[in-house]
Design an enzyme around this catalytic site. Structure first.
Site, short mmCIF file in Angstrom:
data_model
loop_
_atom_site.label_atom_id
_atom_site.label_comp_id
_atom_site.label_asym_id
_atom_site.label_seq_id
_atom_site.Cartn_x
_atom_site.Cartn_y
_atom_site.Cartn_z
N GLY A 161 66.85 13.92 60.15
CA GLY A 161 66.82 14.89 61.24
C GLY A 161 65.57 15.73 61.30
O GLY A 161 65.29 16.39 62.30
N GLY A 162 64.80 15.79 60.20
CA GLY A 162 63.56 16.56 60.19
C GLY A 162 63.73 18.05 60.00
O GLY A 162 62.85 18.84 60.35
N ASP B 250 64.18 19.60 56.98
CA ASP B 250 63.80 20.05 55.65
C ASP B 250 62.93 21.31 55.75
O ASP B 250 61.89 21.30 56.42
CB ASP B 250 63.04 18.94 54.92
CG ASP B 250 62.76 19.24 53.47
OD1 ASP B 250 62.03 20.21 53.19
OD2 ASP B 250 63.28 18.53 52.60
N GLY C 287 70.25 16.10 60.73
CA GLY C 287 70.55 14.71 60.43
C GLY C 287 71.62 14.57 59.36
O GLY C 287 71.65 15.32 58.39
N GLY D 251 71.98 12.17 57.13
CA GLY D 251 71.49 11.70 55.84
C GLY D 251 71.13 12.81 54.89
O GLY D 251 71.48 12.78 53.70
N HIS E 132 71.87 16.30 55.42
CA HIS E 132 72.87 17.35 55.37
C HIS E 132 73.99 17.02 54.38
O HIS E 132 74.31 17.82 53.49
CB HIS E 132 73.46 17.55 56.77
CG HIS E 132 74.44 18.68 56.87
ND1 HIS E 132 74.06 20.00 56.78
CD2 HIS E 132 75.78 18.69 57.04
CE1 HIS E 132 75.13 20.78 56.91
NE2 HIS E 132 76.19 20.01 57.06
N TYR F 1 77.73 22.91 54.53
CA TYR F 1 78.83 23.87 54.69
C TYR F 1 78.88 24.36 56.13
O TYR F 1 77.94 24.22 56.90
CB TYR F 1 78.67 25.06 53.73
CG TYR F 1 77.54 26.00 54.09
CD1 TYR F 1 77.76 27.10 54.93
CD2 TYR F 1 76.25 25.80 53.60
CE1 TYR F 1 76.73 27.96 55.26
CE2 TYR F 1 75.22 26.67 53.93
CZ TYR F 1 75.46 27.74 54.76
OH TYR F 1 74.44 28.59 55.10
N ILE G 50 69.66 6.33 51.88
CA ILE G 50 71.02 6.38 52.40
C ILE G 50 71.07 5.63 53.73
O ILE G 50 70.30 5.91 54.65
CB ILE G 50 71.48 7.84 52.63
CG1 ILE G 50 71.36 8.64 51.34
CG2 ILE G 50 72.91 7.86 53.18
CD1 ILE G 50 72.26 8.17 50.23
N TYR H 31 68.39 23.90 51.72
CA TYR H 31 67.43 24.89 52.17
C TYR H 31 66.28 24.91 51.15
O TYR H 31 66.04 25.90 50.47
CB TYR H 31 68.05 26.29 52.26
CG TYR H 31 69.16 26.45 53.28
CD1 TYR H 31 69.31 25.55 54.33
CD2 TYR H 31 70.06 27.50 53.18
CE1 TYR H 31 70.32 25.70 55.26
CE2 TYR H 31 71.07 27.66 54.12
CZ TYR H 31 71.20 26.76 55.15
OH TYR H 31 72.21 26.92 56.08
#
Length: 550
Positions: free
Chosen positions: A111-112, A114, A179, A181, A183, A189, A240, A478
């Site tokens: 998802g980008g 990071d 994303g 993969g 998360h 959470y 993954i 995070y």
């Protein structure tokens, strides 16, 4: 089951990759040789269509599309040599084989999101394996399970579930563009955590591709690797491909409220009381807290605004009764409450319109990508009013909404009952997770940006007086490079990596190093905060004992 390849192809790639390990570390990174390898070794003649180089007119748009933090949308950010957007598993197998053979580091992006950009940035020559084409979702309402590929987003998953059943959901985060993969493999959470645990706690199977190109499920990868990819970031160990998840029951309709109080309206006292009340509420009622600075409508002066954001999986009258019995100080009224579909709570929590749910959940990129940096803490015990005053006073030092905190309650639910060693995520039994973030604008100067970053570090330092510090907890989803990083060149010792590893994983760190050593002994899946191995290089290159997990 989703995409699969024949055993013959898996064995062929396993042999190629194993024997290529002998020379992988002896060669200098060479993107031209890597590109040639992709075209030569691929068993799929469509591979040329998924390769993007800087000479390609679409290279920048493909790179930038999934950079969700605009601070990294600048010329100074290190760029990949090549971007691959695989559409088949054989594309990924070829990428791993050629990446190892030509010593080009791989970064896997879903998802980008990071925080440090580690899924698309590296200080050494690298390529991006962008998984956004791997986004299939298969829902089985009868068994209450789903297979979801790594490149799908949370929003796509939520909407796919909703289309099949309005009474099922998945316990994960609020942001729809995150994303799957990353998360899930870091924990995950959200509003259902007190009742159902983390996203990673609700994974029952997975499909991954290991460093040898073998495609493994839970049975074939073994419980050690399956344990590691549910909380320690899967790309540290493998690629993954998909997760099999358990779906959970939710009512179709819920009741929510969004209530703000300022310092002049006893915000400090309300936040203090909230710490004691929120963990004791029914598991079906989640009250989160958003804290920022703003302008008081009473005085016209800057003040702290505490916003209580809640969702109750029940009716408004029941909610009012619960709040009157447990938290009358908030002064909640029926007019504050809004009944809605469960699926509408996701935009409501983020302060967005609840009208066009499909567009909100299935748009893969947010319309406004912020410039930000963030940190996190895990709070064990309630913070005193004096401590809250010290922490929240920091918010008055920045302009409204350019520094915020979001506090999410963990206590009083299943998170108190799950052992720290159940998954790599060890931060169980805490009162709450405290997310701190600083924003800036595209027009801000470098000095303003640095001032904002320094402000966040000061806030984080002040919070340190009120949280456990041995070690002080952090959350791998995070990512925080201030905790320490691996060596850019050469090996990183276990003790050096422990500086950041203990913060994320506590006592689980050593087991994760052992898993890393077992499944990726030559440390190909490497980044700024990836696990080192117990020895610099494999002493049994070519010996299948090195790859017992496959």
């Amino acid at each position: 089951m989703m995409k699969s390849k024949t055993m013959k192809l898996q064995i062929a790639f396993t042999l190629l990759l194993t024997f290529s390990s002998i020379s992988a570390f002896a060669s200098e990174p060479n993107e031209e040789s890597f590109l040639g390898c992709l075209l030569k070794e691929s068993h799929d003649n469509t591979i040329s269509s998924i390769i993007y180089t800087p000479q390609n007119s679409n290279f920048s748009s493909v790179l930038d599309f999934y950079i969700q933090n605009s601070r990294y949308l600048n010329p100074e950010t290190p760029k990949p040599k090549i971007i691959l957007t695989p559409t088949t598993e054989s594309h990924i197998q070829t990428a791993i084989y050629c990446g190892k053979k030509h010593n080009l580091q791989m970064r896997v992006r879903s998802g980008g999101h990071d925080f440090a950009g580690s899924s698309y940035i590296s200080e050494v020559p690298f390529f991006i394996l962008d998984m956004f084409n791997f986004r299939s979702i298969s829902i089985d309402v009868e068994s209450r399970t789903a297979w979801v590929e790594a490149g799908a987003t949370l929003g796509e998953l939520y909407y796919s579930i909703y289309e099949k059943s309005s009474s099922l959901s998945f316990p994960a985060g609020y942001c729809p563009t995150v994303g799957i993969g990353g998360h899930i493999s870091g924990g995950g959470y959200g509003g259902l955590t007190r009742e159902y645990g983390l996203a990673a706690d609700n994974v029952i199977d997975a499909r991954v591709m290991d460093v040898n190109g073998a495609i493994l499920d839970r049975a074939s990868m073994g419980e050690d690797l399956f344990w590691a990819i549910r909380g320690a970031i899967g790309s540290n160990f493998a690629v993954i491909l998909s997760y099999k998840i358990t779906l959970v029951e939710v009512p179709e309709n819920v009741t929510s409220f969004f209530v703000s109080r300022t310092l002049e309206q006893n915000a400090i006292q309300l936040v203090h009381k909230w710490q004691y009340v929120a963990p004791k509420l029914p598991k079906g009622l989640t009250i989160s807290l958003m804290l920022s600075s703003g302008i008081s409508t009473r005085t016209g002066e800057k003040t702290v605004i505490a916003t209580f954001i809640a969702v109750y999986r029940g009716g408004v009258d029941e909610l009012l009764s619960i709040m009157e019995s447990n938290f009358p100080e908030l002064g909640l009224t029926k007019e504050d409450c809004k009944e809605m579909l469960w699926i509408q709570y996701f935009p409501f929590h983020l302060g967005q319109s609840i009208d066009n749910i499909k567009e909100f959940l299935t748009s893969r990129v947010s319309p406004n990508k912020p410039y930000f940096t963030g940190k996190v803490d895990f709070v064990k015990d309630p913070i005193s009013e004096k401590g809250l005053e010290k922490i929240l006073s920091n918010l008055l030092e920045v302009d409204p909404f350019l520094g915020i905190m979001e506090w999410t309650i963990f206590g009083g639910g299943v998170m108190d009952t799950i052992p720290e060693s159940e998954t790599p995520f060890p931060h169980r039994g805490n009162l709450m997770i405290m997310f701190e973030v600083a924003f800036w604008t595209p027009n801000d100067s470098s000095s303003v940006i640095q001032t904002r970053i320094d402000w966040l570090r000061k806030l984080h330092k002040d919070i340190g007086d009120y949280v456990p510090n041995n070690p002080r907890g952090a959350y791998i989803d995070y990512r925080d490079l201030d905790l320490g990083v691996n060596n850019v060149v050469g090996e990183t010792s276990i003790e050096q990596a422990r500086k950041w590893g203990a913060a994320y994983f506590k006592d689980n760190f050593d087991r994760l190093v052992k898993v890393k050593t077992q499944v990726d002994p030559d440390n190909y899946f490497k980044n700024e905060q990836s696990f080192p191995t117990l020895f610099p290089y494999s002493t049994k290159i070519g010996d299948t004992e090195c790859f017992s997990s496959s």
